[in-house]
Write a protein that holds these residues in place. Structure first.
Motif, short mmCIF file in Angstrom:
data_model
loop_
_atom_site.label_atom_id
_atom_site.label_comp_id
_atom_site.label_asym_id
_atom_site.label_seq_id
_atom_site.Cartn_x
_atom_site.Cartn_y
_atom_site.Cartn_z
N GLU B 249 0.84 -1.21 0.00
CA GLU B 249 0.00 0.00 0.00
C GLU B 249 0.86 1.25 0.00
OE1 GLU B 249 -3.12 0.50 3.04
OE2 GLU B 249 -3.54 -1.64 2.67
N GLN B 250 1.88 1.24 0.85
CA GLN B 250 2.74 2.42 0.94
C GLN B 250 3.53 2.64 -0.34
OE1 GLN B 250 5.09 2.47 4.52
NE2 GLN B 250 3.30 2.14 5.82
N ILE B 251 4.02 1.54 -0.92
CA ILE B 251 4.79 1.67 -2.15
C ILE B 251 3.88 2.12 -3.30
CG2 ILE B 251 6.18 0.43 -3.88
CD1 ILE B 251 7.60 1.11 -1.21
N PHE B 252 2.63 1.65 -3.24
CA PHE B 252 1.70 2.13 -4.27
C PHE B 252 1.62 3.65 -4.21
CE2 PHE B 252 -2.51 3.72 -5.42
CZ PHE B 252 -2.51 3.38 -6.77
N LEU B 253 1.47 4.18 -3.00
CA LEU B 253 1.36 5.63 -2.86
C LEU B 253 2.63 6.35 -3.31
CD1 LEU B 253 -0.44 5.88 0.61
CD2 LEU B 253 -1.44 6.37 -1.62
N SER B 254 3.78 5.87 -2.82
CA SER B 254 5.00 6.64 -3.08
C SER B 254 5.59 6.38 -4.46
CB SER B 254 6.05 6.37 -1.99
OG SER B 254 6.47 5.04 -2.07
N GLN B 255 5.30 5.24 -5.06
CA GLN B 255 5.95 4.92 -6.33
C GLN B 255 4.98 4.70 -7.49
OE1 GLN B 255 9.33 4.71 -6.30
NE2 GLN B 255 9.81 4.41 -4.15
N SER B 256 3.87 4.01 -7.23
CA SER B 256 3.05 3.55 -8.35
C SER B 256 1.91 4.46 -8.74
CB SER B 256 2.45 2.18 -8.02
OG SER B 256 3.44 1.33 -7.51
N ALA B 257 1.36 5.19 -7.77
CA ALA B 257 0.12 5.93 -8.04
C ALA B 257 0.30 6.93 -9.18
CB ALA B 257 -0.34 6.65 -6.78
N LEU B 258 1.42 7.63 -9.17
CA LEU B 258 1.63 8.64 -10.22
C LEU B 258 1.66 7.99 -11.59
CD1 LEU B 258 2.24 11.56 -11.08
CD2 LEU B 258 4.66 11.09 -10.68
N LEU B 259 2.43 6.90 -11.72
CA LEU B 259 2.52 6.25 -13.03
C LEU B 259 1.17 5.65 -13.44
CD1 LEU B 259 4.45 5.57 -15.32
CD2 LEU B 259 4.92 3.39 -14.21
N ALA B 260 0.52 4.96 -12.49
CA ALA B 260 -0.77 4.33 -12.79
C ALA B 260 -1.80 5.37 -13.25
CB ALA B 260 -1.28 3.57 -11.56
N SER B 288 5.24 -0.74 -11.91
CA SER B 288 6.14 -0.03 -11.01
C SER B 288 6.34 -0.80 -9.70
CB SER B 288 5.67 1.40 -10.76
OG SER B 288 4.41 1.40 -10.17
N LEU B 289 5.32 -1.56 -9.28
CA LEU B 289 5.53 -2.39 -8.09
C LEU B 289 6.59 -3.45 -8.34
CD1 LEU B 289 1.93 -2.90 -6.64
CD2 LEU B 289 3.88 -1.92 -5.44
N SER B 290 6.53 -4.08 -9.52
CA SER B 290 7.54 -5.12 -9.78
C SER B 290 8.91 -4.48 -9.95
CB SER B 290 7.15 -5.99 -10.99
OG SER B 290 7.20 -5.25 -12.17
N HIS B 291 8.95 -3.27 -10.48
CA HIS B 291 10.24 -2.60 -10.59
C HIS B 291 10.83 -2.29 -9.22
CE1 HIS B 291 12.85 0.05 -13.31
NE2 HIS B 291 13.50 -0.24 -12.21
N LYS B 292 9.97 -1.82 -8.33
CA LYS B 292 10.44 -1.52 -6.98
C LYS B 292 10.95 -2.79 -6.29
CE LYS B 292 10.79 0.51 -2.90
NZ LYS B 292 12.09 1.11 -2.57
N LEU B 293 10.21 -3.87 -6.45
CA LEU B 293 10.65 -5.15 -5.86
C LEU B 293 12.00 -5.56 -6.43
CD1 LEU B 293 7.16 -6.78 -5.89
CD2 LEU B 293 8.68 -6.90 -3.90
N HIS B 294 12.13 -5.35 -7.73
CA HIS B 294 13.38 -5.71 -8.40
C HIS B 294 14.55 -4.93 -7.82
CE1 HIS B 294 16.32 -5.67 -11.81
NE2 HIS B 294 15.96 -6.95 -11.86
N SER B 295 14.38 -3.64 -7.64
CA SER B 295 15.52 -2.88 -7.13
C SER B 295 15.76 -3.16 -5.64
CB SER B 295 15.39 -1.39 -7.43
OG SER B 295 14.31 -0.85 -6.73
N ASP B 296 14.68 -3.44 -4.89
CA ASP B 296 14.86 -3.83 -3.49
C ASP B 296 15.64 -5.14 -3.36
OD1 ASP B 296 13.52 -1.66 -2.57
OD2 ASP B 296 11.89 -2.75 -1.58
N LEU B 297 15.48 -5.98 -4.37
CA LEU B 297 16.11 -7.31 -4.31
C LEU B 297 17.59 -7.30 -4.67
CD1 LEU B 297 13.20 -9.48 -5.69
CD2 LEU B 297 14.55 -10.09 -3.68
N GLN B 298 18.04 -6.26 -5.34
CA GLN B 298 19.42 -6.26 -5.84
C GLN B 298 20.49 -6.62 -4.79
OE1 GLN B 298 20.15 -6.36 -9.10
NE2 GLN B 298 17.92 -6.36 -9.13
N PRO B 299 20.44 -6.05 -3.59
CA PRO B 299 21.49 -6.38 -2.62
C PRO B 299 21.48 -7.86 -2.21
CG PRO B 299 20.23 -4.46 -1.92
CD PRO B 299 19.50 -5.06 -3.06
N PHE B 300 20.39 -8.56 -2.49
CA PHE B 300 20.28 -9.95 -2.03
C PHE B 300 20.45 -10.98 -3.13
CE2 PHE B 300 17.71 -7.20 0.66
CZ PHE B 300 18.29 -7.46 1.90
N THR B 301 20.34 -10.55 -4.38
CA THR B 301 20.40 -11.53 -5.46
C THR B 301 21.72 -11.54 -6.18
OG1 THR B 301 19.34 -9.91 -6.89
CG2 THR B 301 17.92 -11.57 -5.91
#
Lengths: 419, 400
Positions: B249-260, B288-301
């Motif tokens: 929900e929070q990421i939707f607001l800060s990252q996805s809402a504008l693009l959507a 944009s949600l999947s993009h955010k997940l992707h960049s969050d995952l970088q340090p771990f993958t």
């Protein structure tokens, strides 16, 4: 024209003003009112190409446009209606003692309705956004807007009722105003307003900027819901003017005449544009006649400038308790307002202080003393009177109604307020 | 006008200034540069850039939304002049400006590009009048191009407003108080200037529904950033106890809402029906949600990389890790990582998270949103533009 007006000023405000205004206005004189708006729009498009110089011309013509002949005309015209003739005379008629009474019923629940627009789930963010909508503000802008709405409706079809869209404009005007206050306080690093701590003082700058942004976005949503693209354009102009006004405040001019034009343009953009354009917006909703829209705009513009001029005077003459903010606040921010610019005519040694934005120790107090010794306060007040006369002249063109008369009355209140 | 404006503005200070001055380690989120959504890490960035530059060709011209009107504006020259005064201070606005110049390859103008691509993929609607269609260049209406610029302006305005500093919390290492106050002043003003420009262009679109959509997106963005700030404030002690649903929900607001909402508004401008509008919204949201997940995952993958150690405790894998582990056990893990003084041993924590199920389930979630984005695209006829939008999804759901 310019000479005529200069003379008119000098008769009451002393010779200092005479040459000053004459040089300000130049040989061209102000454009006729009807051409003004078209000129403004065209100038806006051209502005970027021509840069600052155009900007200046624009400021001078749009803000500093006193059709002197009209003022004289106004005098002749109004000798037959002594009730509204003199600004300084208090009005005896009971009915007009409180022009705000007429608007008050439309403003019932104003703040509750504003809070309904501020839908936020985070409690703290909501508290920040609602902070200034505590019912303690003067609600000066919404008051003018609803009175103007009724006056225009009455002018058009004798029905005074405020339409829902017009009431929304009143709400939006107050919201845009508040959002700009929140941001201004961060920019100025202010710590008190309306007798309480500022949002940035309590919650910090990082969150305060967001509160301002949120109020603005909520105002923008409410604006879209009125469902009229013309209204959107008119009120969006305000947002642009507010930012541009803030930029003007950042810069300063060396040349004295330019400095005054700069000051008036800033005053228009930061204060009067909101009032002028909200008045115009409600007139568009209430009446299809473009002449009425122009009357509403001009009334708002002139009252708005007068309002700010008096605000700048109060910064010197009122005490901190009454203002709800520290006195001489403008000087402390490095700003040379009307009283200072007039005082500088009498005491040229103030130039150096203005140029360094009162930054040296003792500058603020010295400038304050100069202003109080000069007739800067009186001359600024006089200038505000001229703007109020012009506002009265404009609004008198509407068909008589209690609301129209309240708007006339309001110009006097603008001049005589002490806080 | 568009980010070019910012480039010019940023250029003014970056030319004069030299390698980034080191900021104090983020304390309480005070001085901390937040990266844009589309800032990828170097290795995945190359693939991403390829997809982006291919996509740019499809929309007619590269998405450099240059506008003469704005480039020549007094206000902009004024901002540029003022930003220059900040050179040598530690105000985050400088980094924002610098970021716009140096990271432009990967994170600039992505939202605008997506808006243009989806506009082209949808094409003219059946109901649109013929005269209206003359307005199209490369299959995109001029109003849609404006909208793409507006989206970028809003995004950039908030990058600037995010970088405001709390004066009351400053420590001596943060530089002179006056510099920081001045930086704040310029940051508030330049952010407001960009927002006001966006509002003006928005009003010129003459569509009340679009104004409402985009205005509400600004409201969403503000709330999202507010949550980000609140999270940051607690970052060094403990993470907030939020589940992945709240995170989304929070990421939707800060990252996805504008693009959507911009994608939806682009459909509205071409007079497409409610169903198409909804699909465009869904694409913007899930992409944009999947993009955010992707960049969050970088340090771990990534295999092994020294610069990948720092990660946010509010990133998706960490939030999921905490969900699997339970609050108590997670607090225990943090305490252990903090045992040496008050500094967090991120490497140790990273290993612990990698050993748990958080990472794989974040990858699953990334794929889930990617698939939802692809499904939404099925309502558009196959085209170059649609393929480009699909490729973007493939690029952000790839982990190798």
């Amino acid at each position: 024209m310019a000479v005529g007006w200069g003379r008119c000023c000098s008769s009451r405000a002393g010779p200092a003003l005479f040459g000053f205004f004459r040089s300000l206005l130049g040989a061209a004189g102000p454009p006729p009112l009807s051409g003004l708006r078209a000129g403004r729009a065209a100038a806006g498009a051209e502005m970027s190409r021509l840069g600052l110089r155009m900007h200046y011309f624009l400021g001078r013509s749009s803000v500093f446009s006193f059709p002197k002949i009209r003022i004289i005309f106004w005098r002749l015209h109004h000798t037959t209606t002594p009730r509204t003739c003199s600004c300084s005379k208090t009005v005896s008629d009971e009915r007009y003692k409180d022009p705000f009474k007429l608007g008050r019923k439309d403003l019932k629940n104003l703040y509750e309705d504003i809070k309904k627009e501020l839908l936020v789930s985070a409690a703290e963010l909501r508290e920040m956004c609602e902070y200034y909508f505590d019912g303690k503000g003067k609600a000066f802008r919404p008051m003018i807007v609803v009175l103007m709405a009724r006056a225009c409706n009455n002018h058009y079809n004798n029905s005074g009722e405020v339409q829902p869209g017009q009431r929304s404009v009143a709400i939006i005007a107050e919201m845009i105003h508040t959002a700009s206050l929140v941001h201004d306080d961060i920019i100025d690093d202010a710590d008190s307003r309306r007798g309480k701590m500022t949002v940035n003082q309590i919650w910090g700058e990082r969150k305060a900027v967001l509160a301002g942004d949120f109020i603005l976005s909520a105002a923008s949503v409410a604006l879209a819901r009125i469902g009229n693209t013309a209204i959107i354009s008119v009120l969006t102009q305000v947002i642009e003017d507010l930012v541009r006004g803030e930029f003007l405040q950042l810069g300063s001019k060396e040349n004295e005449n330019e400095r005054f034009a700069h000051y008036l343009e800033k005053t228009f953009k930061k204060t009067a544009s909101l009032i002028a354009n909200s008045c115009k917006a409600v007139s568009i909703l209430g009446c299809p006649d473009p002449k009425v829209h122009e009357i509403a705009y001009q009334y708002g513009k002139n009252v708005g400038i007068a309002f700010q001029l008096i605000d700048d005077v109060l910064d010197f003459t009122s005490c901190a308790d009454k203002l709800g903010k520290p006195a001489a606040a403008d000087l402390k921010l490095g700003l040379a307002t009307g009283p200072v610019l007039f005082a500088c005519q009498q005491f040229p040694e103030m130039n150096a202080l203005i140029m360094r934005r009162f930054t040296l120790p003792g500058d603020v107090e010295r400038a304050r003393q100069y202003v109080l010794q000069s007739d800067g306060v009186q001359q600024t007040t006089y200038l505000a009177q001229r703007y109020c006369h012009q506002a009265m002249h404009e609004i008198s063109k509407l068909r008589p109604s209690p609301e129209r008369d309240a708007l006339i009355q309001l110009t006097e209140i603008v001049l005589t307020r002490d806080k | 006008m568009g980010p070019w404006v910012l480039l010019r503005w940023a250029g003014c200070c970056s030319r004069l200034l030299p390698p980034a001055p080191r900021l104090c380690p983020a304390r309480g989120g005070g001085v901390r540069w937040q990266r844009g959504l589309f800032a990828g890490s170097p290795s995945t960035a190359s693939h991403w850039s390829k997809v982006v530059s291919e996509a740019e060709k499809i929309v007619g011209y590269p998405t450099s939304f240059m506008s003469l009107r704005c480039l020549l504006s007094d206000e902009l020259s004024n901002i540029a002049m003022q930003v220059r005064k900040l050179v040598g201070t530690k105000h985050p606005l400088l980094n924002t400006a610098r970021g716009l110049v140096y990271d432009s390859r990967n994170n600039l103008q992505m939202r605008g590009l997506v808006v243009l691509l989806i506009s082209k993929a949808a094409g003219p609607s059946n109901t649109a009048e013929i005269s209206f269609q003359h307005d199209m260049v490369s299959g995109i209406y001029s109003s849609q191009r404006s909208l793409a610029e507006i989206t970028e302006l809003i995004h950039t305005a908030f990058l600037v407003h995010r970088g405001i500093v709390n004066i009351g919390e400053l420590k001596s290492c943060d530089g002179l108080l006056k510099d920081m106050q001045f930086g704040n002043k310029i940051a508030v003003l330049s952010g407001d200037f960009l927002l006001a420009s966006a509002c003006t262009s928005l009003a010129q679109l003459q569509n009340t529904k679009v104004v409402e959509l985009i205005s509400s997106a600004i409201g969403d963005l503000v709330q999202g950033i507010y949550y980000d700030h609140s999270n940051l404030a607690e970052e060094n002690c403990l993470t907030r106890d939020i589940g992945i649903a709240a995170w989304e929900e929070q990421i939707f607001l800060s990252q996805s809402a504008l693009l959507a909402k911009s994608c939806q508004a682009a459909m509205e401008l071409a007079k497409h029906d409610a169903e198409i509008q909804e699909m465009a919204f869904q694409y913007g949201k899930h992409m944009s949600l999947s993009h955010k997940l992707h960049s969050d995952l970088q340090p771990f993958t990534k295999e092994k990389s020294s610069d990948s150690v720092a990660f946010s405790l509010n990133s998706a894998p960490v939030v999921l890790h905490q969900e699997f582990l339970g609050r108590e056990a997670w607090i225990e893990q943090i305490r252990k990582a903090q045992s040496k003084g008050n500094l967090m041993d991120f490497t140790q924590l990273q290993d612990a998270i990698k050993a748990g199920k958080g990472v794989t389930s974040a990858i699953d979630l990334c794929h889930y949103h990617g698939n939802r984005a692809l499904e939404a695209l099925e309502c558009f006829p196959p085209s170059e533009a649609r393929s480009a939008l699909e490729n973007m999804v493939y690029a952000v759901t790839r982990f190798s």
